[in-house]
Design a protein around this motif. Structure first.
Motif, PDB file in Angstrom:
ATOM      1  N   LYS A  65      -4.202  -2.731  -3.270  1.00 20.86           N
ATOM      2  CA  LYS A  65      -5.439  -2.058  -3.242  1.00 20.86           C
ATOM      3  C   LYS A  65      -5.568  -1.109  -2.142  1.00 20.86           C
ATOM      4  O   LYS A  65      -6.173   0.046  -2.335  1.00 20.86           O
ATOM      5  CB  LYS A  65      -6.842  -2.850  -3.313  1.00 20.86           C
ATOM      6  N   PHE A  66      -4.719  -1.340  -1.137  1.00 20.53           N
ATOM      7  CA  PHE A  66      -4.780  -0.172   0.035  1.00 20.53           C
ATOM      8  C   PHE A  66      -3.617   0.922  -0.260  1.00 20.53           C
ATOM      9  O   PHE A  66      -3.792   1.723   0.727  1.00 20.53           O
ATOM     10  CB  PHE A  66      -4.539  -0.945   1.253  1.00 20.53           C
ATOM     11  N   LYS A  67      -2.793   0.601  -1.247  1.00 24.64           N
ATOM     12  CA  LYS A  67      -1.716   1.503  -1.416  1.00 24.64           C
ATOM     13  C   LYS A  67      -0.899   1.823  -0.102  1.00 24.64           C
ATOM     14  O   LYS A  67      -0.691   3.210  -0.157  1.00 24.64           O
ATOM     15  CB  LYS A  67      -2.192   2.780  -2.124  1.00 24.64           C
ATOM     16  N   LEU A  68      -0.561   1.169   0.693  1.00 19.75           N
ATOM     17  CA  LEU A  68       0.094   1.405   1.872  1.00 19.75           C
ATOM     18  C   LEU A  68       1.618   1.697   1.413  1.00 19.75           C
ATOM     19  O   LEU A  68       2.161   0.978   0.722  1.00 19.75           O
ATOM     20  CB  LEU A  68       0.081   0.328   2.817  1.00 19.75           C
ATOM     21  N   PRO A  69       1.859   3.185   1.857  1.00 21.15           N
ATOM     22  CA  PRO A  69       3.257   3.446   1.283  1.00 21.15           C
ATOM     23  C   PRO A  69       4.367   2.482   2.308  1.00 21.15           C
ATOM     24  O   PRO A  69       4.334   2.330   3.616  1.00 21.15           O
ATOM     25  CB  PRO A  69       3.447   4.950   2.049  1.00 21.15           C
ATOM     26  N   LYS A  70       5.375   2.276   1.460  1.00 24.20           N
ATOM     27  CA  LYS A  70       6.732   1.557   1.915  1.00 24.20           C
ATOM     28  C   LYS A  70       7.921   2.230   1.469  1.00 24.20           C
ATOM     29  O   LYS A  70       7.823   2.846   0.383  1.00 24.20           O
ATOM     30  CB  LYS A  70       6.511   0.131   1.391  1.00 24.20           C
ATOM     31  N   ILE A 182      -0.587  -2.471  17.514  1.00 21.66           N
ATOM     32  CA  ILE A 182      -1.270  -2.013  16.096  1.00 21.66           C
ATOM     33  C   ILE A 182      -1.870  -0.676  16.225  1.00 21.66           C
ATOM     34  O   ILE A 182      -2.803  -0.429  16.940  1.00 21.66           O
ATOM     35  CB  ILE A 182      -2.409  -3.219  16.127  1.00 21.66           C
ATOM     36  N   ASN A 183      -1.503   0.106  15.259  1.00 20.62           N
ATOM     37  CA  ASN A 183      -1.805   1.556  15.115  1.00 20.62           C
ATOM     38  C   ASN A 183      -2.598   1.652  13.874  1.00 20.62           C
ATOM     39  O   ASN A 183      -2.486   0.532  13.103  1.00 20.62           O
ATOM     40  CB  ASN A 183      -0.612   2.339  15.018  1.00 20.62           C
ATOM     41  N   ASP A 184      -3.265   2.629  13.559  1.00 18.80           N
ATOM     42  CA  ASP A 184      -3.825   2.839  12.258  1.00 18.80           C
ATOM     43  C   ASP A 184      -2.536   2.727  11.123  1.00 18.80           C
ATOM     44  O   ASP A 184      -1.535   3.494  11.421  1.00 18.80           O
ATOM     45  CB  ASP A 184      -4.465   4.275  12.164  1.00 18.80           C
ATOM     46  N   LEU A 185      -3.035   2.149  10.112  1.00 20.27           N
ATOM     47  CA  LEU A 185      -1.626   2.016   9.148  1.00 20.27           C
ATOM     48  C   LEU A 185      -1.598   3.185   8.504  1.00 20.27           C
ATOM     49  O   LEU A 185      -0.529   3.757   7.772  1.00 20.27           O
ATOM     50  CB  LEU A 185      -2.125   1.088   7.939  1.00 20.27           C
TER      51      LEU A 185
END
Length: 185
Positions: A65-70, A182-185
């Protein structure tokens, strides 16, 4: 204190801590209590795996649901074509779903990577090529299945980036881990 760890997962290592009868697990490399992988990386894939002791952060990294790019580097069988690249960019039909558009580019030149153990199968008459492919989904074996769907089976797959976290920014040798900010994703 909540923390994040970057791990360069080797080939044939399972993304779990519990013992496995056939393969090495994360426990063979990382001895940190109450840390868990944020997502998975297939046993036959290599590269960046993030681990955390923060459940909320784990969900942000691993949940679709967060659609974090990989981003993955895929070594494919054959000299990949612009037609195949364009199909990957538009999205491809897999058995149960149509993939979202991907960011794809051909990687030119020699990549400075560790040797895989065991090495990929090599054929004298069939060249290989490397592509960089960024997706925001993460279905089971999705990148491998996408490459096969456009006619270029994946021989080696390395995840190099999750969100803003890049494997090479942390100079991680294969099988090594490092606590990261820990940074903003």
């Amino acid at each position: 204190m909540n923390s994040l760890v970057a791990f360069n997962k080797p080939f044939n290592v399972i993304s779990q801590f519990s013992k496995h009868e056939k393969y090495q697990t994360l426990k063979d490399f990382i001895e940190l209590p109450k840390f868990y992988p944020a997502g998975r990386l297939d046993t036959d894939s290599e590269g960046l795996l993030l681990l955390t002791n923060d459940g909320k952060l784990q969900a942000e990294i691993s949940s679709p649901k967060f659609k974090l790019p990989k981003t993955y580097w895929a070594q494919v069988e054959g000299q990949i074509t612009e037609q195949a690249i364009n199909k990957l960019i538009k999205g491809v039909q897999l058995k149960e779903f149509y993939t979202a558009p991907a960011k794809v580019k051909i990687l030119d030149g020699t990549l400075d990577l560790w040797q895989r153990n065991p090495p990929i199968r090599a054929r004298k008459t069939i060249p290989t090529s490397w592509i960089s492919l960024t997706i925001t989904e993460g279905k089971n074996r999705q990148v491998r299945r996408m490459c096969a769907a456009v006619g270029f089976p994946c021989l080696r797959l390395i995840r190099v980036q999750i969100g803003k976290y890049n494997l090479f920014d942390h100079h991680l040798q294969q099988g090594k881990w490092k606590a990261i900010t820990i940074n903003d994703l």
